[in-house]
Design an enzyme around this catalytic site. Structure first.
Site, PDB file in Angstrom:
ATOM      1  N   ASP A   1       4.734  -5.008 -11.429  1.00 23.36           N
ATOM      2  CA  ASP A   1       5.321  -3.838 -10.793  1.00 23.36           C
ATOM      3  C   ASP A   1       4.584  -2.651 -11.398  1.00 23.36           C
ATOM      4  O   ASP A   1       4.792  -2.314 -12.564  1.00 23.36           O
ATOM      5  CB  ASP A   1       6.825  -3.755 -11.094  1.00 23.36           C
ATOM      6  CG  ASP A   1       7.445  -2.475 -10.525  1.00 23.36           C
ATOM      7  OD1 ASP A   1       6.704  -1.605 -10.025  1.00 23.36           O
ATOM      8  OD2 ASP A   1       8.679  -2.344 -10.591  1.00 23.36           O
TER       9      ASP A   1
ATOM     10  N   ARG B   1      -1.762  -8.355   0.562  1.00 20.02           N
ATOM     11  CA  ARG B   1      -2.010  -8.199   2.011  1.00 20.02           C
ATOM     12  C   ARG B   1      -2.682  -6.868   2.296  1.00 20.02           C
ATOM     13  O   ARG B   1      -2.945  -6.087   1.377  1.00 20.02           O
ATOM     14  CB  ARG B   1      -0.686  -8.316   2.770  1.00 20.02           C
ATOM     15  CG  ARG B   1       0.307  -7.225   2.384  1.00 20.02           C
ATOM     16  CD  ARG B   1       1.460  -7.179   3.365  1.00 20.02           C
ATOM     17  NE  ARG B   1       2.136  -5.913   3.265  1.00 20.02           N
ATOM     18  CZ  ARG B   1       3.384  -5.748   2.835  1.00 20.02           C
ATOM     19  NH1 ARG B   1       4.093  -6.801   2.475  1.00 20.02           N
ATOM     20  NH2 ARG B   1       3.928  -4.548   2.780  1.00 20.02           N
TER      21      ARG B   1
ATOM     22  N   TYR C   1       5.378  10.935   0.257  1.00 14.94           N
ATOM     23  CA  TYR C   1       4.084  10.217   0.348  1.00 14.94           C
ATOM     24  C   TYR C   1       2.909  11.213   0.293  1.00 14.94           C
ATOM     25  O   TYR C   1       1.905  10.967  -0.386  1.00 14.94           O
ATOM     26  CB  TYR C   1       4.097   9.425   1.657  1.00 14.94           C
ATOM     27  CG  TYR C   1       2.929   8.497   1.879  1.00 14.94           C
ATOM     28  CD1 TYR C   1       2.860   7.259   1.240  1.00 14.94           C
ATOM     29  CD2 TYR C   1       1.908   8.846   2.770  1.00 14.94           C
ATOM     30  CE1 TYR C   1       1.788   6.397   1.479  1.00 14.94           C
ATOM     31  CE2 TYR C   1       0.843   7.986   3.006  1.00 14.94           C
ATOM     32  CZ  TYR C   1       0.796   6.760   2.360  1.00 14.94           C
ATOM     33  OH  TYR C   1      -0.264   5.916   2.596  1.00 14.94           O
TER      34      TYR C   1
ATOM     35  N   SER D   1      -4.891   9.276   1.000  1.00 17.25           N
ATOM     36  CA  SER D   1      -4.571   9.137   2.428  1.00 17.25           C
ATOM     37  C   SER D   1      -4.815  10.475   3.114  1.00 17.25           C
ATOM     38  O   SER D   1      -4.752  11.532   2.468  1.00 17.25           O
ATOM     39  CB  SER D   1      -3.083   8.770   2.576  1.00 17.25           C
ATOM     40  OG  SER D   1      -2.657   8.930   3.918  1.00 17.25           O
TER      41      SER D   1
ATOM     42  N   GLY E   1      -1.578  -4.369  -5.336  1.00 16.44           N
ATOM     43  CA  GLY E   1      -1.080  -4.452  -3.962  1.00 16.44           C
ATOM     44  C   GLY E   1      -1.999  -5.277  -3.094  1.00 16.44           C
ATOM     45  O   GLY E   1      -2.211  -4.974  -1.915  1.00 16.44           O
TER      46      GLY E   1
ATOM     47  N   ALA F   1       2.475  12.373  -3.210  1.00 13.82           N
ATOM     48  CA  ALA F   1       1.878  11.313  -4.039  1.00 13.82           C
ATOM     49  C   ALA F   1       0.383  11.185  -3.750  1.00 13.82           C
ATOM     50  O   ALA F   1      -0.433  11.055  -4.668  1.00 13.82           O
ATOM     51  CB  ALA F   1       2.590   9.976  -3.770  1.00 13.82           C
ATOM     52  N   LYS F   2       0.013  11.234  -2.471  1.00 14.37           N
ATOM     53  CA  LYS F   2      -1.393  11.019  -2.110  1.00 14.37           C
ATOM     54  C   LYS F   2      -2.259  12.233  -2.462  1.00 14.37           C
ATOM     55  O   LYS F   2      -3.460  12.079  -2.735  1.00 14.37           O
ATOM     56  CB  LYS F   2      -1.506  10.673  -0.622  1.00 14.37           C
ATOM     57  CG  LYS F   2      -0.927   9.295  -0.277  1.00 14.37           C
ATOM     58  CD  LYS F   2      -1.435   8.214  -1.217  1.00 14.37           C
ATOM     59  CE  LYS F   2      -1.332   6.822  -0.655  1.00 14.37           C
ATOM     60  NZ  LYS F   2      -1.755   5.802  -1.642  1.00 14.37           N
TER      61      LYS F   2
END
Ligand code: NAP
Length: 254
Positions: free
Chosen positions: A64, A17, A155, A143, A14, A158-159
Protein backbone atom coordinates in the site's frame (compact mmCIF):
# COMPACT_ATOMS: atom_id res chain seq x y z
CA UNK A 1 21.93 -4.58 -22.05
CA UNK A 2 23.87 -7.74 -22.86
CA UNK A 3 22.57 -11.11 -21.67
CA UNK A 4 25.72 -11.69 -19.64
CA UNK A 5 25.03 -8.76 -17.28
CA UNK A 6 22.65 -9.10 -14.36
CA UNK A 7 19.53 -7.14 -15.31
CA UNK A 8 18.98 -3.89 -13.50
CA UNK A 9 15.88 -3.73 -11.34
CA UNK A 10 12.83 -1.56 -11.98
CA UNK A 11 9.89 -1.07 -9.62
CA UNK A 12 6.46 -0.19 -10.97
CA UNK A 13 3.62 0.58 -8.53
CA UNK A 14 -0.01 -0.11 -9.38
CA UNK A 15 1.24 -2.61 -11.95
CA UNK A 16 -1.51 -5.25 -11.65
CA UNK A 17 -3.35 -3.66 -14.56
CA UNK A 18 -3.74 -0.67 -16.85
CA UNK A 19 -0.85 1.73 -17.44
CA UNK A 20 1.27 0.12 -14.70
CA UNK A 21 0.99 -3.35 -16.24
CA UNK A 22 1.88 -2.06 -19.73
CA UNK A 23 4.83 -0.14 -18.25
CA UNK A 24 6.09 -3.21 -16.38
CA UNK A 25 5.96 -5.21 -19.60
CA UNK A 26 7.73 -2.52 -21.54
CA UNK A 27 10.54 -2.14 -18.98
CA UNK A 28 10.97 -5.93 -18.95
CA UNK A 29 11.30 -5.84 -22.75
CA UNK A 30 13.91 -3.10 -22.28
CA UNK A 31 15.96 -5.57 -20.20
CA UNK A 32 14.95 -4.74 -16.64
CA UNK A 33 14.00 -7.27 -13.98
CA UNK A 34 10.68 -5.81 -12.84
CA UNK A 35 9.11 -5.68 -9.40
CA UNK A 36 5.36 -5.60 -10.00
CA UNK A 37 3.82 -3.83 -7.01
CA UNK A 38 0.13 -3.47 -6.20
CA UNK A 39 -2.25 -3.61 -3.24
CA UNK A 40 -2.86 -7.32 -3.80
CA UNK A 41 0.13 -9.46 -4.85
CA UNK A 42 -2.21 -12.09 -6.36
CA UNK A 43 -3.68 -9.48 -8.69
CA UNK A 44 -0.15 -9.03 -10.13
CA UNK A 45 -0.02 -12.64 -11.38
CA UNK A 46 -1.17 -11.72 -14.90
CA UNK A 47 1.51 -9.04 -15.32
CA UNK A 48 4.22 -11.36 -13.96
CA UNK A 49 3.11 -14.19 -16.27
CA UNK A 50 3.10 -11.88 -19.31
CA UNK A 51 6.64 -10.73 -18.50
CA UNK A 52 7.85 -14.30 -18.01
CA UNK A 53 6.20 -15.35 -21.28
CA UNK A 54 8.26 -12.75 -23.13
CA UNK A 55 11.41 -14.14 -21.47
CA UNK A 56 11.74 -11.53 -18.72
CA UNK A 57 12.09 -11.69 -14.96
CA UNK A 58 9.41 -10.35 -12.61
CA UNK A 59 8.37 -10.46 -8.97
CA UNK A 60 4.94 -9.68 -7.51
CA UNK A 61 5.04 -7.70 -4.26
CA UNK A 62 2.09 -6.42 -2.21
CA UNK A 63 2.23 -2.80 -1.12
CA UNK A 64 0.00 0.00 0.00
CA UNK A 65 2.05 2.93 -1.28
CA UNK A 66 0.32 5.33 1.12
CA UNK A 67 1.59 3.40 4.16
CA UNK A 68 5.17 3.96 5.33
CA UNK A 69 5.69 0.53 6.93
CA UNK A 70 4.22 -1.24 3.92
CA UNK A 71 6.52 0.68 1.57
CA UNK A 72 9.59 -0.13 3.69
CA UNK A 73 8.69 -3.84 3.71
CA UNK A 74 7.94 -3.94 -0.02
CA UNK A 75 11.19 -2.25 -1.05
CA UNK A 76 13.14 -4.56 1.30
CA UNK A 77 11.48 -7.57 -0.38
CA UNK A 78 12.44 -6.25 -3.82
CA UNK A 79 16.06 -5.72 -2.75
CA UNK A 80 16.27 -9.19 -1.23
CA UNK A 81 14.53 -11.15 -3.98
CA UNK A 82 15.33 -9.20 -7.14
CA UNK A 83 18.08 -6.71 -6.31
CA UNK A 84 18.44 -2.99 -5.54
CA UNK A 85 16.08 -0.88 -7.66
CA UNK A 86 17.48 1.77 -10.01
CA UNK A 87 14.21 2.61 -11.77
CA UNK A 88 11.01 3.60 -9.96
CA UNK A 89 7.71 4.33 -11.67
CA UNK A 90 5.20 5.95 -9.30
CA UNK A 91 2.04 4.88 -11.08
CA UNK A 92 -0.38 3.63 -8.39
CA UNK A 93 -3.50 5.75 -8.35
CA UNK A 94 -7.16 6.07 -7.46
CA UNK A 95 -9.96 8.49 -8.21
CA UNK A 96 -12.65 9.65 -5.79
CA UNK A 97 -14.37 12.19 -8.00
CA UNK A 98 -16.91 14.67 -6.71
CA UNK A 99 -17.80 18.30 -7.21
CA UNK A 100 -16.10 20.46 -4.60
CA UNK A 101 -19.26 21.24 -2.61
CA UNK A 102 -19.98 17.52 -2.21
CA UNK A 103 -16.40 16.29 -1.75
CA UNK A 104 -15.79 14.87 1.71
CA UNK A 105 -12.49 14.87 3.58
CA UNK A 106 -11.96 11.16 3.06
CA UNK A 107 -12.24 11.60 -0.72
CA UNK A 108 -9.69 14.40 -0.56
CA UNK A 109 -7.27 12.58 1.78
CA UNK A 110 -7.35 9.17 0.12
CA UNK A 111 -6.49 10.56 -3.33
CA UNK A 112 -3.69 12.78 -1.98
CA UNK A 113 -2.42 9.85 0.11
CA UNK A 114 -2.15 7.31 -2.72
CA UNK A 115 -0.72 9.61 -5.40
CA UNK A 116 1.37 12.14 -3.56
CA UNK A 117 2.25 10.59 -0.21
CA UNK A 118 2.72 7.29 -2.07
CA UNK A 119 5.17 8.82 -4.55
CA UNK A 120 7.04 10.53 -1.70
CA UNK A 121 7.33 7.33 0.37
CA UNK A 122 8.34 5.14 -2.59
CA UNK A 123 10.86 7.69 -3.87
CA UNK A 124 12.38 8.11 -0.42
CA UNK A 125 12.70 4.34 0.02
CA UNK A 126 14.21 3.72 -3.44
CA UNK A 127 16.51 6.73 -3.79
CA UNK A 128 19.09 5.36 -1.37
CA UNK A 129 19.74 2.43 -3.73
CA UNK A 130 19.94 4.74 -6.73
CA UNK A 131 22.34 7.09 -4.94
CA UNK A 132 24.53 4.12 -3.97
CA UNK A 133 24.54 2.93 -7.60
CA UNK A 134 25.16 6.50 -8.83
CA UNK A 135 22.39 5.80 -11.34
CA UNK A 136 18.64 6.11 -11.07
CA UNK A 137 15.48 6.95 -12.97
CA UNK A 138 12.29 8.06 -11.24
CA UNK A 139 9.19 8.52 -13.40
CA UNK A 140 6.02 9.91 -11.84
CA UNK A 141 2.55 9.65 -13.34
CA UNK A 142 0.91 13.06 -13.48
CA UNK A 143 -2.12 13.79 -15.69
CA UNK A 144 -3.68 16.45 -17.90
CA UNK A 145 -5.97 16.84 -14.87
CA UNK A 146 -3.07 18.74 -13.25
CA UNK A 147 -4.27 21.64 -15.43
CA UNK A 148 -7.71 21.46 -13.77
CA UNK A 149 -10.67 19.14 -14.27
CA UNK A 150 -14.28 19.44 -13.17
CA UNK A 151 -15.15 16.98 -10.40
CA UNK A 152 -11.51 16.25 -9.62
CA UNK A 153 -10.27 18.90 -7.16
CA UNK A 154 -8.49 16.17 -5.17
CA UNK A 155 -7.01 14.38 -8.20
CA UNK A 156 -5.98 17.64 -9.96
CA UNK A 157 -4.21 18.82 -6.81
CA UNK A 158 -2.42 15.47 -6.46
CA UNK A 159 -1.36 15.40 -10.11
CA UNK A 160 -0.13 19.02 -10.01
CA UNK A 161 1.72 18.06 -6.82
CA UNK A 162 3.40 15.20 -8.67
CA UNK A 163 4.93 17.77 -11.01
CA UNK A 164 6.39 19.84 -8.15
CA UNK A 165 7.69 16.69 -6.47
CA UNK A 166 9.29 15.60 -9.75
CA UNK A 167 11.14 18.88 -10.23
CA UNK A 168 12.42 18.87 -6.64
CA UNK A 169 13.61 15.26 -6.90
CA UNK A 170 15.43 16.25 -10.09
CA UNK A 171 17.18 19.11 -8.29
CA UNK A 172 18.13 17.09 -5.19
CA UNK A 173 19.16 13.84 -6.86
CA UNK A 174 20.76 15.02 -10.09
CA UNK A 175 24.25 15.11 -8.59
CA UNK A 176 23.98 11.36 -7.93
CA UNK A 177 23.14 10.40 -11.50
CA UNK A 178 19.44 10.13 -10.70
CA UNK A 179 16.86 11.79 -12.97
CA UNK A 180 13.21 12.44 -12.18
CA UNK A 181 10.58 13.14 -14.81
CA UNK A 182 6.82 13.04 -15.09
CA UNK A 183 4.51 11.67 -17.74
CA UNK A 184 1.12 13.37 -17.87
CA UNK A 185 -1.36 11.22 -19.81
CA UNK A 186 -4.58 12.38 -21.40
CA UNK A 187 -7.45 9.93 -21.83
CA UNK A 188 -6.15 6.35 -21.63
CA UNK A 189 -8.42 3.31 -21.89
CA UNK A 190 -8.21 1.57 -18.49
CA UNK A 191 -10.50 0.63 -15.61
CA UNK A 192 -9.96 4.13 -14.22
CA UNK A 193 -11.55 5.84 -17.25
CA UNK A 194 -14.23 3.12 -17.40
CA UNK A 195 -15.21 4.16 -13.86
CA UNK A 196 -15.32 7.82 -14.88
CA UNK A 197 -17.68 6.95 -17.75
CA UNK A 198 -19.93 5.22 -15.24
CA UNK A 199 -19.86 8.27 -12.96
CA UNK A 200 -20.97 10.62 -15.73
CA UNK A 201 -23.64 8.14 -16.88
CA UNK A 202 -22.22 7.29 -20.33
CA UNK A 203 -21.36 3.96 -21.91
CA UNK A 204 -17.59 3.47 -22.07
CA UNK A 205 -17.78 3.33 -25.90
CA UNK A 206 -19.61 6.68 -26.15
CA UNK A 207 -17.27 8.20 -23.56
CA UNK A 208 -14.22 7.11 -25.58
CA UNK A 209 -15.75 8.39 -28.84
CA UNK A 210 -16.42 11.79 -27.24
CA UNK A 211 -12.84 11.98 -25.91
CA UNK A 212 -11.40 10.96 -29.30
CA UNK A 213 -13.44 13.63 -31.11
CA UNK A 214 -11.92 16.33 -28.87
CA UNK A 215 -8.36 15.02 -29.35
CA UNK A 216 -6.21 16.32 -32.25
CA UNK A 217 -4.98 12.82 -33.23
CA UNK A 218 -8.66 11.68 -33.12
CA UNK A 219 -8.18 8.68 -30.91
CA UNK A 220 -7.95 7.87 -27.23
CA UNK A 221 -4.72 6.63 -25.68
CA UNK A 222 -3.69 3.10 -24.83
CA UNK A 223 -1.60 2.04 -21.82
CA UNK A 224 1.25 1.25 -24.27
CA UNK A 225 1.34 4.93 -25.35
CA UNK A 226 2.30 5.83 -21.79
CA UNK A 227 4.64 2.87 -21.28
CA UNK A 228 6.60 4.05 -24.29
CA UNK A 229 7.12 7.52 -22.78
CA UNK A 230 8.15 6.04 -19.42
CA UNK A 231 10.60 3.78 -21.22
CA UNK A 232 12.27 6.82 -22.79
CA UNK A 233 12.79 8.55 -19.44
CA UNK A 234 14.13 5.28 -17.94
CA UNK A 235 16.81 4.90 -20.59
CA UNK A 236 20.44 5.30 -19.62
CA UNK A 237 20.85 7.67 -22.61
CA UNK A 238 18.19 10.03 -21.20
CA UNK A 239 20.50 11.12 -18.37
CA UNK A 240 20.47 14.81 -19.36
CA UNK A 241 16.66 14.97 -19.37
CA UNK A 242 15.38 15.68 -15.87
CA UNK A 243 12.66 17.62 -14.09
CA UNK A 244 10.48 17.51 -17.20
CA UNK A 245 6.77 16.92 -17.63
CA UNK A 246 5.79 15.19 -20.86
CA UNK A 247 2.12 15.44 -21.79
CA UNK A 248 1.13 12.31 -23.70
CA UNK A 249 -2.36 13.29 -24.68
CA UNK A 250 -2.74 13.18 -28.46
CA UNK A 251 -2.41 16.94 -28.63
CA UNK A 252 -0.64 19.93 -27.09
CA UNK A 253 -1.15 20.52 -23.37
CA UNK A 254 0.63 22.24 -20.53
P1 NAP B 1 -6.03 1.67 -12.85
O1 NAP B 1 -6.34 0.83 -14.02
O2 NAP B 1 -7.11 2.04 -11.92
O3 NAP B 1 -4.81 0.99 -12.06
C1 NAP B 1 -4.30 1.57 -10.90
C2 NAP B 1 -3.66 0.48 -10.07
O4 NAP B 1 -3.15 1.09 -8.86
C3 NAP B 1 -4.67 -0.60 -9.62
O5 NAP B 1 -4.16 -1.89 -9.83
C4 NAP B 1 -4.85 -0.28 -8.14
O6 NAP B 1 -5.15 -1.41 -7.34
C5 NAP B 1 -3.48 0.25 -7.77
N1 NAP B 1 -3.51 0.95 -6.50
C6 NAP B 1 -4.48 1.77 -6.01
N2 NAP B 1 -4.18 2.19 -4.78
C7 NAP B 1 -2.99 1.64 -4.45
C8 NAP B 1 -2.16 1.71 -3.31
N3 NAP B 1 -2.51 2.42 -2.23
N4 NAP B 1 -0.98 1.01 -3.32
C9 NAP B 1 -0.63 0.28 -4.40
N5 NAP B 1 -1.38 0.17 -5.52
C10 NAP B 1 -2.56 0.85 -5.55
O7 NAP B 1 -5.38 3.08 -13.30
P2 NAP B 1 -4.64 3.54 -14.67
O8 NAP B 1 -5.66 4.20 -15.50
O9 NAP B 1 -3.81 2.44 -15.19
O10 NAP B 1 -3.74 4.72 -14.07
C11 NAP B 1 -2.38 4.54 -13.69
C12 NAP B 1 -1.81 5.91 -13.33
O11 NAP B 1 -1.93 6.79 -14.44
C13 NAP B 1 -2.53 6.59 -12.16
O12 NAP B 1 -1.61 7.31 -11.38
C14 NAP B 1 -3.47 7.53 -12.86
O13 NAP B 1 -3.84 8.61 -12.03
C15 NAP B 1 -2.63 7.97 -14.04
N6 NAP B 1 -3.42 8.48 -15.17
C16 NAP B 1 -4.35 7.70 -15.81
C17 NAP B 1 -5.07 8.25 -16.87
C18 NAP B 1 -6.10 7.47 -17.64
O14 NAP B 1 -6.76 8.04 -18.52
N7 NAP B 1 -6.31 6.19 -17.37
C19 NAP B 1 -4.84 9.56 -17.27
C20 NAP B 1 -3.89 10.32 -16.61
C21 NAP B 1 -3.17 9.76 -15.56
P3 NAP B 1 -6.71 -1.74 -6.95
O15 NAP B 1 -7.35 -2.20 -8.18
O16 NAP B 1 -6.58 -2.82 -5.93
O17 NAP B 1 -7.29 -0.46 -6.43
Amino acid sequence: MSEATTPRVAVVTGAARGIGAATALRLAADGYAVAVLDLDAEACAGTVAAIEEQGGRALAVAVDVSDGDSVTAAVAAVVEQLGAPVVLVNNAGITRDNLLFKMNENEWDSVLDVHLRGAFLMSRACQQHMVEARFGRIVNLSSTAALGNRGQANYSAAKAGMQGLTKTLAIELGQFGVTANAVAPGFIVTEMTAKTAERVGMSFEDFQAAAAAKTPVRRVGRPEDIAQAVSFFAREEAGFVTGQVLYVAGGPRG
